[in-house]
Structure formats: C-alpha cells, structure tokens
Design a protein around this motif. Structure first.
Motif, PDB file in Angstrom:
ATOM      1  N   VAL A 212      45.951  16.118 -14.929  1.00  0.00           N
ATOM      2  CA  VAL A 212      45.858  14.898 -14.831  1.00  0.00           C
ATOM      3  C   VAL A 212      47.010  14.075 -14.778  1.00  0.00           C
ATOM      4  CG1 VAL A 212      44.731  12.941 -15.827  1.00  0.00           C
ATOM      5  CG2 VAL A 212      43.354  15.097 -15.555  1.00  0.00           C
ATOM      6  N   LYS A 213      47.775  14.429 -16.078  1.00  0.00           N
ATOM      7  CA  LYS A 213      49.261  13.640 -16.138  1.00  0.00           C
ATOM      8  C   LYS A 213      50.192  13.876 -14.937  1.00  0.00           C
ATOM      9  CE  LYS A 213      51.019  14.425 -20.178  1.00  0.00           C
ATOM     10  NZ  LYS A 213      51.623  14.872 -21.385  1.00  0.00           N
ATOM     11  N   ALA A 214      50.186  14.883 -14.223  1.00  0.00           N
ATOM     12  CA  ALA A 214      50.966  15.317 -13.254  1.00  0.00           C
ATOM     13  C   ALA A 214      50.620  14.170 -12.132  1.00  0.00           C
ATOM     14  CB  ALA A 214      51.093  16.806 -12.799  1.00  0.00           C
ATOM     15  N   ALA A 215      48.905  14.202 -11.921  1.00  0.00           N
ATOM     16  CA  ALA A 215      48.603  13.451 -10.793  1.00  0.00           C
ATOM     17  C   ALA A 215      48.735  11.935 -10.860  1.00  0.00           C
ATOM     18  CB  ALA A 215      46.906  13.857 -10.673  1.00  0.00           C
ATOM     19  N   LYS A 216      48.938  11.458 -12.048  1.00  0.00           N
ATOM     20  CA  LYS A 216      49.191  10.236 -12.331  1.00  0.00           C
ATOM     21  C   LYS A 216      50.531   9.885 -12.487  1.00  0.00           C
ATOM     22  CE  LYS A 216      44.834   9.337 -14.837  1.00  0.00           C
ATOM     23  NZ  LYS A 216      44.408   8.548 -13.879  1.00  0.00           N
ATOM     24  N   GLN A 223      50.282  15.240  -5.389  1.00  0.00           N
ATOM     25  CA  GLN A 223      49.463  16.238  -6.776  1.00  0.00           C
ATOM     26  C   GLN A 223      48.031  15.596  -6.630  1.00  0.00           C
ATOM     27  OE1 GLN A 223      50.717  18.487  -9.290  1.00  0.00           O
ATOM     28  NE2 GLN A 223      48.616  18.903  -8.916  1.00  0.00           N
ATOM     29  N   ALA A 224      47.071  16.719  -6.356  1.00  0.00           N
ATOM     30  CA  ALA A 224      45.496  16.265  -6.498  1.00  0.00           C
ATOM     31  C   ALA A 224      45.097  16.721  -7.836  1.00  0.00           C
ATOM     32  CB  ALA A 224      44.871  16.662  -5.248  1.00  0.00           C
ATOM     33  N   MET A 225      43.790  16.115  -8.117  1.00  0.00           N
ATOM     34  CA  MET A 225      43.135  16.399  -9.338  1.00  0.00           C
ATOM     35  C   MET A 225      41.559  16.277  -9.120  1.00  0.00           C
ATOM     36  SD  MET A 225      43.647  13.214 -11.996  1.00  0.00           S
ATOM     37  CE  MET A 225      43.041  11.686 -11.639  1.00  0.00           C
ATOM     38  N   PRO A 226      40.731  16.915 -10.035  1.00  0.00           N
ATOM     39  CA  PRO A 226      39.437  16.843  -9.941  1.00  0.00           C
ATOM     40  C   PRO A 226      39.149  15.506 -10.375  1.00  0.00           C
ATOM     41  CG  PRO A 226      39.883  18.762 -11.389  1.00  0.00           C
ATOM     42  CD  PRO A 226      41.164  18.028 -11.265  1.00  0.00           C
ATOM     43  N   TYR A 227      38.114  14.747  -9.568  1.00  0.00           N
ATOM     44  CA  TYR A 227      37.760  13.397  -9.767  1.00  0.00           C
ATOM     45  C   TYR A 227      38.583  12.379  -9.216  1.00  0.00           C
ATOM     46  CZ  TYR A 227      33.564  15.188 -11.533  1.00  0.00           C
ATOM     47  OH  TYR A 227      32.130  16.062 -11.374  1.00  0.00           O
ATOM     48  N   GLY A 228      39.612  12.780  -8.586  1.00  0.00           N
ATOM     49  CA  GLY A 228      40.666  12.076  -8.150  1.00  0.00           C
ATOM     50  C   GLY A 228      40.518  11.659  -6.283  1.00  0.00           C
ATOM     51  N   ALA A 229      39.447  12.105  -6.155  1.00  0.00           N
ATOM     52  CA  ALA A 229      39.105  12.141  -4.752  1.00  0.00           C
ATOM     53  C   ALA A 229      38.571  10.745  -4.383  1.00  0.00           C
ATOM     54  CB  ALA A 229      38.363  13.008  -4.096  1.00  0.00           C
ATOM     55  N   PRO A 230      38.856  10.098  -3.133  1.00  0.00           N
ATOM     56  CA  PRO A 230      38.072   8.985  -2.657  1.00  0.00           C
ATOM     57  C   PRO A 230      36.810   8.972  -2.435  1.00  0.00           C
ATOM     58  CG  PRO A 230      39.251   9.618  -0.992  1.00  0.00           C
ATOM     59  CD  PRO A 230      39.593  10.414  -1.939  1.00  0.00           C
ATOM     60  N   ARG A 231      35.632   8.084  -2.514  1.00  0.00           N
ATOM     61  CA  ARG A 231      34.354   8.146  -1.977  1.00  0.00           C
ATOM     62  C   ARG A 231      34.381   8.248  -0.590  1.00  0.00           C
ATOM     63  NH1 ARG A 231      30.547   5.690  -5.969  1.00  0.00           N
ATOM     64  NH2 ARG A 231      31.646   5.079  -7.774  1.00  0.00           N
ATOM     65  N   THR A 293      40.540  14.780  -0.538  1.00  0.00           N
ATOM     66  CA  THR A 293      40.967  16.091  -1.437  1.00  0.00           C
ATOM     67  C   THR A 293      40.156  17.089  -1.190  1.00  0.00           C
ATOM     68  OG1 THR A 293      41.810  14.355  -3.148  1.00  0.00           O
ATOM     69  CG2 THR A 293      41.246  16.659  -3.835  1.00  0.00           C
ATOM     70  N   ALA A 294      40.624  18.098  -1.153  1.00  0.00           N
ATOM     71  CA  ALA A 294      40.001  19.475  -0.926  1.00  0.00           C
ATOM     72  C   ALA A 294      39.993  20.405  -2.169  1.00  0.00           C
ATOM     73  CB  ALA A 294      40.694  20.449   0.356  1.00  0.00           C
ATOM     74  N   GLY A 295      38.971  20.987  -2.434  1.00  0.00           N
ATOM     75  CA  GLY A 295      38.900  21.885  -3.427  1.00  0.00           C
ATOM     76  C   GLY A 295      39.198  23.203  -2.696  1.00  0.00           C
ATOM     77  N   LEU A 296      40.093  24.157  -3.244  1.00  0.00           N
ATOM     78  CA  LEU A 296      40.563  25.447  -2.469  1.00  0.00           C
ATOM     79  C   LEU A 296      40.247  26.504  -3.427  1.00  0.00           C
ATOM     80  CD1 LEU A 296      44.139  24.223  -1.467  1.00  0.00           C
ATOM     81  CD2 LEU A 296      41.865  23.724  -0.250  1.00  0.00           C
ATOM     82  N   PRO A 297      39.238  27.238  -2.921  1.00  0.00           N
ATOM     83  CA  PRO A 297      39.070  28.638  -3.685  1.00  0.00           C
ATOM     84  C   PRO A 297      40.199  29.422  -3.771  1.00  0.00           C
ATOM     85  CG  PRO A 297      37.319  28.218  -2.381  1.00  0.00           C
ATOM     86  CD  PRO A 297      38.353  27.240  -1.899  1.00  0.00           C
ATOM     87  N   VAL A 298      40.390  30.025  -4.800  1.00  0.00           N
ATOM     88  CA  VAL A 298      41.646  31.147  -4.954  1.00  0.00           C
ATOM     89  C   VAL A 298      40.736  32.268  -6.056  1.00  0.00           C
ATOM     90  CG1 VAL A 298      43.942  31.343  -6.138  1.00  0.00           C
ATOM     91  CG2 VAL A 298      43.313  29.140  -5.588  1.00  0.00           C
ATOM     92  N   SER A 299      41.167  33.446  -5.091  1.00  0.00           N
ATOM     93  CA  SER A 299      40.763  34.739  -5.549  1.00  0.00           C
ATOM     94  C   SER A 299      41.395  35.445  -6.694  1.00  0.00           C
ATOM     95  CB  SER A 299      40.758  35.835  -4.235  1.00  0.00           C
ATOM     96  OG  SER A 299      40.102  36.918  -4.927  1.00  0.00           O
ATOM     97  N   VAL A 300      40.661  35.682  -7.685  1.00  0.00           N
ATOM     98  CA  VAL A 300      41.108  36.230  -8.855  1.00  0.00           C
ATOM     99  C   VAL A 300      40.674  37.652  -9.014  1.00  0.00           C
ATOM    100  CG1 VAL A 300      41.723  34.281 -10.219  1.00  0.00           C
ATOM    101  CG2 VAL A 300      39.463  35.113 -10.582  1.00  0.00           C
ATOM    102  N   PHE A 374      26.143  10.703  -5.931  1.00  0.00           N
ATOM    103  CA  PHE A 374      25.841   9.355  -6.254  1.00  0.00           C
ATOM    104  C   PHE A 374      27.096   8.723  -6.677  1.00  0.00           C
ATOM    105  CE2 PHE A 374      21.415  10.799  -7.212  1.00  0.00           C
ATOM    106  CZ  PHE A 374      20.715  10.074  -6.351  1.00  0.00           C
ATOM    107  N   GLY A 375      27.994   9.223  -7.520  1.00  0.00           N
ATOM    108  CA  GLY A 375      29.083   8.727  -8.271  1.00  0.00           C
ATOM    109  C   GLY A 375      30.474   9.195  -7.435  1.00  0.00           C
ATOM    110  N   ARG A 376      31.586   9.167  -8.142  1.00  0.00           N
ATOM    111  CA  ARG A 376      33.009   9.451  -7.503  1.00  0.00           C
ATOM    112  C   ARG A 376      32.725  11.000  -7.457  1.00  0.00           C
ATOM    113  NH1 ARG A 376      37.627   6.572  -7.451  1.00  0.00           N
ATOM    114  NH2 ARG A 376      39.736   7.691  -6.855  1.00  0.00           N
ATOM    115  N   PRO A 377      33.452  11.436  -6.280  1.00  0.00           N
ATOM    116  CA  PRO A 377      33.326  13.184  -6.119  1.00  0.00           C
ATOM    117  C   PRO A 377      34.470  13.754  -6.621  1.00  0.00           C
ATOM    118  CG  PRO A 377      34.020  11.913  -4.163  1.00  0.00           C
ATOM    119  CD  PRO A 377      33.782  10.893  -5.017  1.00  0.00           C
ATOM    120  N   SER A 378      33.797  15.026  -7.117  1.00  0.00           N
ATOM    121  CA  SER A 378      35.060  15.822  -7.727  1.00  0.00           C
ATOM    122  C   SER A 378      36.099  16.183  -6.798  1.00  0.00           C
ATOM    123  CB  SER A 378      34.481  16.955  -8.403  1.00  0.00           C
ATOM    124  OG  SER A 378      35.731  17.914  -8.550  1.00  0.00           O
ATOM    125  N   HIS A 379      35.887  16.360  -5.497  1.00  0.00           N
ATOM    126  CA  HIS A 379      36.620  16.553  -4.375  1.00  0.00           C
ATOM    127  C   HIS A 379      35.743  16.334  -3.102  1.00  0.00           C
ATOM    128  CE1 HIS A 379      34.678  20.377  -5.888  1.00  0.00           C
ATOM    129  NE2 HIS A 379      34.635  20.521  -4.499  1.00  0.00           N
TER     130      HIS A 379
END
Length: 463
Positions: A212-216, A223-231, A293-300, A374-379
């Motif tokens: 969050v600090k880096a995204a701001k 730098q993207a972050m969760p709930y930083g995506a536009p509606r 903003t895209a959520g990108l799955p990363v395999s672990v 309903f609200g602001r999207p996570s991504h």
C-alpha cells in the motif's frame, strides 16, 4: 477415505452461488491422425464409455449434511457408484462446425453448475468440427484444480509420441490424492508452529502495508494494489449465463514481439489484453480514466507436483488502459509487473499463504456474503497465464491443436481472460457474463488487433 479440504480449496465451496458457479474448464481441439478411419471418433467414444476406473479427483464427492457444509470434506466413491453416462457426454456440432457453432455450445455448457450430489466433473466429447476435427470440453470444480493442475492433468493424459495408442480417459489418469499421505511439500515454519499464527500473519500484514505504501508513492505510479482499481462496468453484479470466446496466435509471434521490445511474453500478453479492453470499453463509452488493474494468479506449486487442489498466490498489475500508444502501454505493463514481482519475491515462502489470505480474503468474503459488485473493486478482472508443454502432444494419434482455458466469474468480476501456451500456440479463453457484457467476441477480436498494433509499432520503431 475422507479428505478434509485445505482452507484455500474450501473457500471455493463457500462462494459457490447460482449466479457464480465455481467450476473451471478447458477446451481442447484435436485433429485426427493421418489416415484415420471414418469412425475414429466413434472408437474414441467407445473407449471412453468402457473406462470405468476413476482416479482423484474424478471419484471425489462432497460430503453432505451439516458437517460437510461447515467443514468441506471429500469422500471417495467406489467406481460402481459413479454414473459414467452422466459425467461423460457425446455431442455433435451443426454444420458447418466452425468457431461460431463451437462457441455457442461451449457457452451453454459453461453456464450450467455442476451437480453437488455427484463427483464434480463433466467431460463432453464434441465431434463435427470443420476439417474432421473434434473437441473435448472438460470442467471440474475450482476447489479441486487450479490452472497448473489442469495443465499437469493433460500432460499426464497426452503423449509426445504420435504413434502411441495407449492414452487413457482423463478420469482414469487423474491427479494425486490431496490426502494427508500425499503432502505436496514439506511443512513450512508456520505450519510447524500452528499454535503461533503470528509467525506468518505478522510478516504478511507488513507485506500488505509495504504494498500500500509503495502504491501511494508518487515515484511509482504503476505500482498496483488491492482495492486501488477504478470502478468500471466490469465490476457489477452478474448472472448465471456465460459467453465464451477464443483467440489463438502462434507462440513464436508473441515471443518475437517480446524480443524486439525486450520484455517478457507475459508483459506482451498483459499489454494486448489492456489494448483490447481499452478499445472494447471506449466503444461503449465506459473506459475509466484510471488504468484497469488485473489480479494475476501466481503458482506456488512445487515443480513436479500433480496433486488435487490449488496452490496459487496473487499479485496485482496495471493494464495501462489509460495509455493510447501501444508501445508505451507495453512498457507500462512491463514496469507494473516488475514492481509486483519485486514485492512478491521479497516475501518469505512461509508467509505466502497468509499474504494471499490477506490480499484476497476481503474480496472473497464479499463474494461469499453477496456483497461483491456494489463497492470499489479489489481488482477489475483476473488475467491468468499458464505455460504448458511446448512440444506437440497427441491423444491416441490425434494431435492437440489448441488448448483453451475457460475460467470462473464472480459478482464484481464480469470477465476473465486466461491463456495456455501449448504445442507452439498461445491460446486465449475469454469468459464474460452474458447479461453484463455484450459481444464478448469483440473483446477477443480487439485483443488480436492490439497485438497487430504492437507489431506495427515495433516495426516502425526499428526503421
């Protein structure tokens, strides 16, 4: 044997709803072997119908009753209790058997939820495609399989030998049990200390705070972050019906763009998705001013792991849909993913599961409680890239031409774009809510146009 699901697998059970069935699928297209008999597909159907051996997860059924709902648990069914005639279906396309006819059928198949009274899978063998080809549409519940597990399953089923005729039906091959005797990896430090959840949770909280600090930070606008995506129109409520579209490019074509631009194949993928979405939304007058903003799955998932279940984390990147120039958009996607990777790679492996829970948990809780959309999207959407076997693969002599991923949608996520790279092809699967997003095929076509724009821009820039 009974197997209690891991929390990240069980989560898919809690968010299952009529409008958001949590199954994932693949669509594989095959060409019959040279000189194949006219009844080649009929022989394949007969082989499948005679296969009454079921490996995990094809023999897993969800435990019913209160306990099964509170603590999702798999019970293994004996073969004589599995109705193969229900799970395996044989269909044929109407003439001319083109992409349009196949897309309509697969859209209908993907719109229907799996029957929770039975093992959670279906396999449809579809004949009647142009040029004598046939297809296999296979869907399973997301609680049983992520993208890497799906590719691993196909790799186990297929052969690299065009002359091999001993390939078995997918349900007879399956994956390894997710039971306690088949742990995927050695316990992490956090798992060794279950009485001290802070061992993983505190560093995970710190990692979220750092993100969050880096995204701001104005020095890192990408730098993207969760709930930083536009509606956006992509993030409202959805309904149960789906539209599916596909696009295929040669992997060599994507790699050529990546080499010229000195970026990765995944950067090119994200940039053409961004370009396609930009044009698609501009056409509707609904493009947000800020980048999607895209959520990108990363395999672990550890190398060689072919077990049932999910092993993914997530990172977030901007698709630079606010940038008109295709090369500038590509460079923006490259920078955004580089920042996301740097953040993820700094994290200890023991913290990854807790970090994923914190990053995605709030959104999944919204979905489970019916509050998402309903609200602001996570991504704004999930964009997934799963690498596969690059050499040609065969099923009893039939060559695999394309393998498309077809993913799940949720309230707040009306579109998904995923890609499998297999056998020299780069095959994209687009899934959209039929009611929320008109003409998902246009998005697929515009993504191809964005690739052409990149090629033209790179050609001009090198002259």
């Amino acid at each position: 044997m009974s197997i209690v699901m891991k929390p990240n697998d069980a989560a898919w059970m809690f968010i299952e709803k009529p409008e958001q069935p949590c199954h994932v699928a693949s669509l594989s297209v095959f060409s019959p072997p040279p000189g194949a008999a006219s009844d080649y597909v009929r022989q394949l159907v007969a082989q499948f119908e005679a296969t009454r051996v079921f490996a995990p997860p094809f023999n897993y059924v969800l435990r019913r009753g209160v306990r099964g709902k509170l603590v999702p648990t798999w019970d293994e069914l004996p073969a004589d209790q599995i109705d193969l005639e229900y799970h395996f279906r044989h269909s044929a396309l109407p003439a001319p058997g083109g992409e349009l006819e196949l897309g309509k059928l697969v859209s209908r198949l993907h719109s229907h939820a799996l029957d929770f009274r039975r093992p959670l899978w279906e396999l449809h063998l579809i004949e009647g495609l142009e040029h004598g080809r046939f297809a296999i549409y296979m869907k399973l519940h997301h609680s049983q399989m992520d993208g890497m597990a799906g590719v691993a399953l196909w790799n186990r089923v297929m052969s690299l030998d065009a002359d091999a005729r001993n390939c078995q039906a997918p349900w007879a091959v399956g994956l390894k049990s997710s039971g306690p005797k088949n742990d995927r990896q050695k316990p992490s430090q956090a798992e060794k200390n279950p009485g001290n959840p802070a061992a993983a949770m505190l560093p995970a909280l710190q990692a979220i705070g750092d993100l969050v600090k880096a995204a701001k930070n104005p020095e890192h606008p990408l730098q993207a972050m969760p709930y930083g995506a536009p509606r956006s129109v992509l993030n409202g409520r959805i309904h149960g019906q789906r539209r599916v579209a596909t696009q295929t490019y040669t992997l060599a074509r994507i790699q050529a763009v990546a080499r010229k631009a000195e970026v990765s194949v995944n950067d090119v993928f994200l940039a053409i998705c961004g370009g396609g979405l930009r044009r698609y939304l501009m056409e509707q007058g609904k493009l947000p001013l800020a980048s999607l903003t895209a959520g990108l799955p990363v395999s672990v998932r550890p190398a060689g792991d072919v077990s049932v279940g999910n092993a993914i984390s997530f990172m977030f990147a901007k698709l630079c849909t606010d940038i008109a120039d295709p090369l500038a958009r590509l460079r923006g996607c490259h920078e955004s993913t580089a920042l996301a990777k740097e953040h993820l790679q700094r994290m200890p492996k023991d913290v990854m599961e807790s970090y994923t829970m914190l990053a995605m948990g709030p959104y999944l809780a919204q979905v489970a409680l019916g509050l998402a959309g309903f609200g602001r999207p996570s991504h704004n959407l999930i964009v997934s890239n799963v690498p596969g076997e690059r050499r040609p693969q065969y099923f009893n002599g039939a060559r695999l031409e394309q393998l498309y991923p077809i993913s799940a949608l949720f309230n707040g996520q009306a579109v998904n774009i995923s890609v499998f790279s297999c056998g020299g092809n780069f095959s994209l699967g687009f899934v959209g809510c039929r009611d929320s997003l008109p003409s998902i095929q246009k998005l697929a076509v515009y993504t191809g146009a964005a690739l052409s724009d990149l090629e033209a821009a790179l050609s001009t820039s090198r002259e």
